[in-house]
Every structure is written in structure tokens, then in C-alpha cells.
Design a protein around this motif. Structure first.
Motif, PDB file in Angstrom:
ATOM      1  N   VAL A  75      15.724  16.612   2.185  1.00  0.00           N
ATOM      2  CA  VAL A  75      14.923  15.584   2.204  1.00  0.00           C
ATOM      3  C   VAL A  75      13.938  15.705   3.763  1.00  0.00           C
ATOM      4  O   VAL A  75      14.852  15.801   4.639  1.00  0.00           O
ATOM      5  N   SER A  76      12.785  15.540   3.822  1.00  0.00           N
ATOM      6  CA  SER A  76      12.126  15.544   5.252  1.00  0.00           C
ATOM      7  C   SER A  76      10.877  14.859   5.163  1.00  0.00           C
ATOM      8  O   SER A  76      10.422  14.264   4.225  1.00  0.00           O
ATOM      9  N   ASN A  77      10.259  14.511   6.511  1.00  0.00           N
ATOM     10  CA  ASN A  77       9.182  14.154   6.654  1.00  0.00           C
ATOM     11  C   ASN A  77       8.733  12.838   5.844  1.00  0.00           C
ATOM     12  O   ASN A  77       7.801  12.480   5.093  1.00  0.00           O
ATOM     13  N   VAL A  78      10.112  11.957   6.263  1.00  0.00           N
ATOM     14  CA  VAL A  78       9.847  10.539   5.709  1.00  0.00           C
ATOM     15  C   VAL A  78       9.080   9.636   6.378  1.00  0.00           C
ATOM     16  O   VAL A  78       9.214   9.569   7.655  1.00  0.00           O
ATOM     17  N   THR A  79       8.138   8.975   5.721  1.00  0.00           N
ATOM     18  CA  THR A  79       7.454   7.884   6.365  1.00  0.00           C
ATOM     19  C   THR A  79       7.366   6.651   5.342  1.00  0.00           C
ATOM     20  O   THR A  79       7.625   6.842   4.224  1.00  0.00           O
ATOM     21  N   VAL A  80       7.345   5.666   6.060  1.00  0.00           N
ATOM     22  CA  VAL A  80       7.308   4.405   5.213  1.00  0.00           C
ATOM     23  C   VAL A  80       6.347   3.382   5.933  1.00  0.00           C
ATOM     24  O   VAL A  80       6.207   3.449   7.420  1.00  0.00           O
ATOM     25  N   GLN A  81       5.451   2.945   5.445  1.00  0.00           N
ATOM     26  CA  GLN A  81       4.301   2.100   5.798  1.00  0.00           C
ATOM     27  C   GLN A  81       3.902   0.888   4.724  1.00  0.00           C
ATOM     28  O   GLN A  81       4.070   0.823   3.937  1.00  0.00           O
ATOM     29  N   ARG A  82       3.506  -0.023   5.271  1.00  0.00           N
ATOM     30  CA  ARG A  82       2.939  -1.284   4.780  1.00  0.00           C
ATOM     31  C   ARG A  82       1.665  -0.817   4.066  1.00  0.00           C
ATOM     32  O   ARG A  82       0.955   0.038   4.665  1.00  0.00           O
ATOM     33  N   CYS A  83       1.513  -1.491   2.769  1.00  0.00           N
ATOM     34  CA  CYS A  83       0.204  -1.173   2.135  1.00  0.00           C
ATOM     35  C   CYS A  83      -0.247  -2.118   1.049  1.00  0.00           C
ATOM     36  O   CYS A  83       0.530  -3.129   0.907  1.00  0.00           O
ATOM     37  N   ASN A  84      -1.189  -1.758   0.124  1.00  0.00           N
ATOM     38  CA  ASN A  84      -1.498  -2.570  -0.940  1.00  0.00           C
ATOM     39  C   ASN A  84      -0.907  -1.839  -2.101  1.00  0.00           C
ATOM     40  O   ASN A  84      -0.240  -0.858  -2.084  1.00  0.00           O
ATOM     41  N   GLU A  85      -0.987  -2.719  -3.256  1.00  0.00           N
ATOM     42  CA  GLU A  85      -0.270  -2.267  -4.478  1.00  0.00           C
ATOM     43  C   GLU A  85      -0.727  -0.709  -4.793  1.00  0.00           C
ATOM     44  O   GLU A  85       0.231   0.042  -5.154  1.00  0.00           O
ATOM     45  N   ASP A  86      -1.883  -0.318  -4.554  1.00  0.00           N
ATOM     46  CA  ASP A  86      -2.121   0.982  -4.868  1.00  0.00           C
ATOM     47  C   ASP A  86      -1.896   2.090  -3.925  1.00  0.00           C
ATOM     48  O   ASP A  86      -2.488   3.384  -3.930  1.00  0.00           O
ATOM     49  N   GLY A  87      -1.221   1.848  -2.769  1.00  0.00           N
ATOM     50  CA  GLY A  87      -0.563   2.614  -1.702  1.00  0.00           C
ATOM     51  C   GLY A  87      -1.602   2.602  -0.662  1.00  0.00           C
ATOM     52  O   GLY A  87      -1.391   3.490   0.054  1.00  0.00           O
ATOM     53  N   THR A  88      -2.796   2.188  -0.820  1.00  0.00           N
ATOM     54  CA  THR A  88      -3.560   2.321   0.678  1.00  0.00           C
ATOM     55  C   THR A  88      -2.949   1.627   1.559  1.00  0.00           C
ATOM     56  O   THR A  88      -2.717   0.249   1.730  1.00  0.00           O
ATOM     57  N   ARG A  89      -2.880   1.983   2.680  1.00  0.00           N
ATOM     58  CA  ARG A  89      -2.424   1.628   3.998  1.00  0.00           C
ATOM     59  C   ARG A  89      -3.183   0.127   4.442  1.00  0.00           C
ATOM     60  O   ARG A  89      -4.340  -0.080   4.500  1.00  0.00           O
ATOM     61  N   ASN A  90      -2.075  -0.594   4.783  1.00  0.00           N
ATOM     62  CA  ASN A  90      -2.641  -2.207   4.845  1.00  0.00           C
ATOM     63  C   ASN A  90      -1.548  -2.710   5.619  1.00  0.00           C
ATOM     64  O   ASN A  90      -0.514  -2.901   5.310  1.00  0.00           O
ATOM     65  N   VAL A  91      -1.717  -2.841   7.167  1.00  0.00           N
ATOM     66  CA  VAL A  91      -0.389  -3.195   7.982  1.00  0.00           C
ATOM     67  C   VAL A  91       0.035  -4.535   7.520  1.00  0.00           C
ATOM     68  O   VAL A  91       1.202  -5.071   7.969  1.00  0.00           O
ATOM     69  N   SER A  92      -0.416  -5.548   6.917  1.00  0.00           N
ATOM     70  CA  SER A  92      -0.334  -6.835   6.230  1.00  0.00           C
ATOM     71  C   SER A  92      -0.032  -6.704   4.685  1.00  0.00           C
ATOM     72  O   SER A  92      -0.081  -7.829   4.236  1.00  0.00           O
ATOM     73  N   GLY A  93       0.076  -5.472   4.252  1.00  0.00           N
ATOM     74  CA  GLY A  93       0.041  -5.427   2.837  1.00  0.00           C
ATOM     75  C   GLY A  93       1.484  -5.862   2.251  1.00  0.00           C
ATOM     76  O   GLY A  93       2.352  -6.031   2.978  1.00  0.00           O
ATOM     77  N   GLY A  94       1.393  -6.392   1.085  1.00  0.00           N
ATOM     78  CA  GLY A  94       2.926  -6.957   0.373  1.00  0.00           C
ATOM     79  C   GLY A  94       3.559  -5.715  -0.127  1.00  0.00           C
ATOM     80  O   GLY A  94       4.345  -6.265  -1.211  1.00  0.00           O
ATOM     81  N   TYR A  95       3.483  -4.380   0.039  1.00  0.00           N
ATOM     82  CA  TYR A  95       3.914  -3.530  -0.667  1.00  0.00           C
ATOM     83  C   TYR A  95       4.278  -2.601   0.469  1.00  0.00           C
ATOM     84  O   TYR A  95       3.999  -2.508   1.706  1.00  0.00           O
ATOM     85  N   LEU A  96       5.361  -1.693   0.280  1.00  0.00           N
ATOM     86  CA  LEU A  96       5.818  -0.368   1.253  1.00  0.00           C
ATOM     87  C   LEU A  96       5.530   0.768   0.298  1.00  0.00           C
ATOM     88  O   LEU A  96       6.015   1.100  -0.740  1.00  0.00           O
ATOM     89  N   ALA A  97       4.932   1.753   1.116  1.00  0.00           N
ATOM     90  CA  ALA A  97       4.911   3.168   0.685  1.00  0.00           C
ATOM     91  C   ALA A  97       5.807   4.108   1.139  1.00  0.00           C
ATOM     92  O   ALA A  97       5.736   3.920   2.294  1.00  0.00           O
ATOM     93  N   VAL A  98       6.566   4.678   0.808  1.00  0.00           N
ATOM     94  CA  VAL A  98       7.641   5.671   1.083  1.00  0.00           C
ATOM     95  C   VAL A  98       6.973   7.090   0.613  1.00  0.00           C
ATOM     96  O   VAL A  98       6.616   7.361  -0.425  1.00  0.00           O
TER      97      VAL A  98
END
Length: 177
Positions: A75-98
Motif C-alpha cells: 500500500v503506498s501513496n496514501v493521502t487523506v483530505q477533506r472533500c464534498n460528497e462527490d470527492g471534490t476537495r473542500n477543506v471544510s467538507g463533511g467527507y473524507l477522501a482516502v
């Protein structure tokens, strides 16, 4: 993997077999039935066997086998970021994209694989454990994205697990609040 090797030998003219010697993968074994250590080599390997009878006479045989190269899952290149439900990056989103890459050695398409993601709020007792069935049958995964609802005021512990027919490999990540 390991091998089970069984030798069958009989002494001539009433003699009995007094010793066995098997060499394989740079190891020596001294029994008529052995289980090898985990095989380290790959490609064409040779099993050499020698027996000695009670008169001191020897007999030998060899067998070539083909061993596929194996590497544990990665397993490599793992990133986690806040996002919208569709996965679009949003630092104050209510979702996480892994997002991650992973690989399993195919072994001529005979090795099976399972990809899982586990996540929980930092303060929670147990993980939500999800099998990533969309990845079934894939030996190489690049940039796979998994999105889940995540409280905006909480941090999350995340584990990505990749298992084949051998022991699983896990990679942990931290989800921002």
C-alpha cells in the motif's frame, strides 16, 4: 510457500537405507519426508536428493521445479483530505477522501486479493470496516479513491488493508478535522 518432499528408496541386496540428504534453495535436509523452509528463490530451482544404504552405496536423483516470484502486498501513496460528497476537495467538507495505490503479486492469476478500509473518529471505540468490492480481481490499484461522511469537527484514524493468500499488509493514515 513451502514444499513437502517425500523420498522413496530401497536398499539393494538386503541392505537398508541409512541416510537421506536433500538440498533445495540453499538448504540441506536429512529425512525421507521433509517440509522445506519458506522458499526464497524463484525461477527454475532444483531439488537434489541422495540416499546411502547400510553398505555405504549411494543413489541420487534430482527434480527441476518452477517457482513464481512473490512479493507481499503493498500500500503506498496514501493521502487523506477533506472533500464534498462527490470527492471534490473542500477543506471544510463533511467527507473524507482516502486515495491510495496498492499491489498484489498475481502468481499467474492464482493469488486472490481483498482490499479493505477501516476508519473511526479518534475518540470512537471501534472501526467501520468496509470491503472494497469494486477492487476485487485487481492486482494493481492506482489512485483509488474512497469517500466517507466525516464529522467536520473530528479527526479520524484510517487503516487500509490489502490481503492476498498470504499475510495481510496494513497502512495507517490520519484524517484531518
Amino acid at each position: 510457500s513451502t514444499l513437502k518432499i517425500q523420498l522413496t528408496a530401497e536398499g539393494a541386496y538386503g541392505s537398508t537405507i541409512s541416510s537421506y540428504l536433500v538440498t533445495f534453495d540453499d538448504k540441506r535436509y536429512s529425512s525421507s519426508e521433509i517440509y522445506t523452509d519458506v522458499i526464497k528463490g524463484s525461477g527454475d530451482l532444483t531439488i537434489n536428493a541422495q540416499v546411502k544404504d547400510s553398505r555405504g552405496k549411494t543413489g541420487s536423483a534430482s527434480l527441476d521445479i518452477s517457482v513464481l516470484a512473490y512479493n507481499p502486498p503493498t500500500v503506498s501513496n496514501v493521502t487523506v483530505q477533506r472533500c464534498n460528497e462527490d470527492g471534490t476537495r473542500n477543506v471544510s467538507g463533511g467527507y473524507l477522501a482516502v486515495v491510495f495505490d496498492a499491489a498484489i503479486t498475481p502468481l499467474n492469476n492464482k493469488n486472490s486479493g481483498e482490499y479493505r478500509i477501516k476508519y473511526k473518529q479518534n475518540t470512537a471505540a471501534g472501526y467501520t470496516d468496509t470491503v472494497l468490492s469494486a477492487l476485487a480481481g485487481n492486482y494493481s490499484v492506482t489512485g483509488y479513491q474512497y469517500v466517507f461522511a466525516a464529522d467536520k469537527d473530528s479527526s479520524y484514524n484510517i487503516i487500509i488493508s490489502v490481503k492476498d493468500d498470504f499475510p495481510a499488509v496494513e497502512k495507517s493514515a490520519f484524517g484531518p478535522s
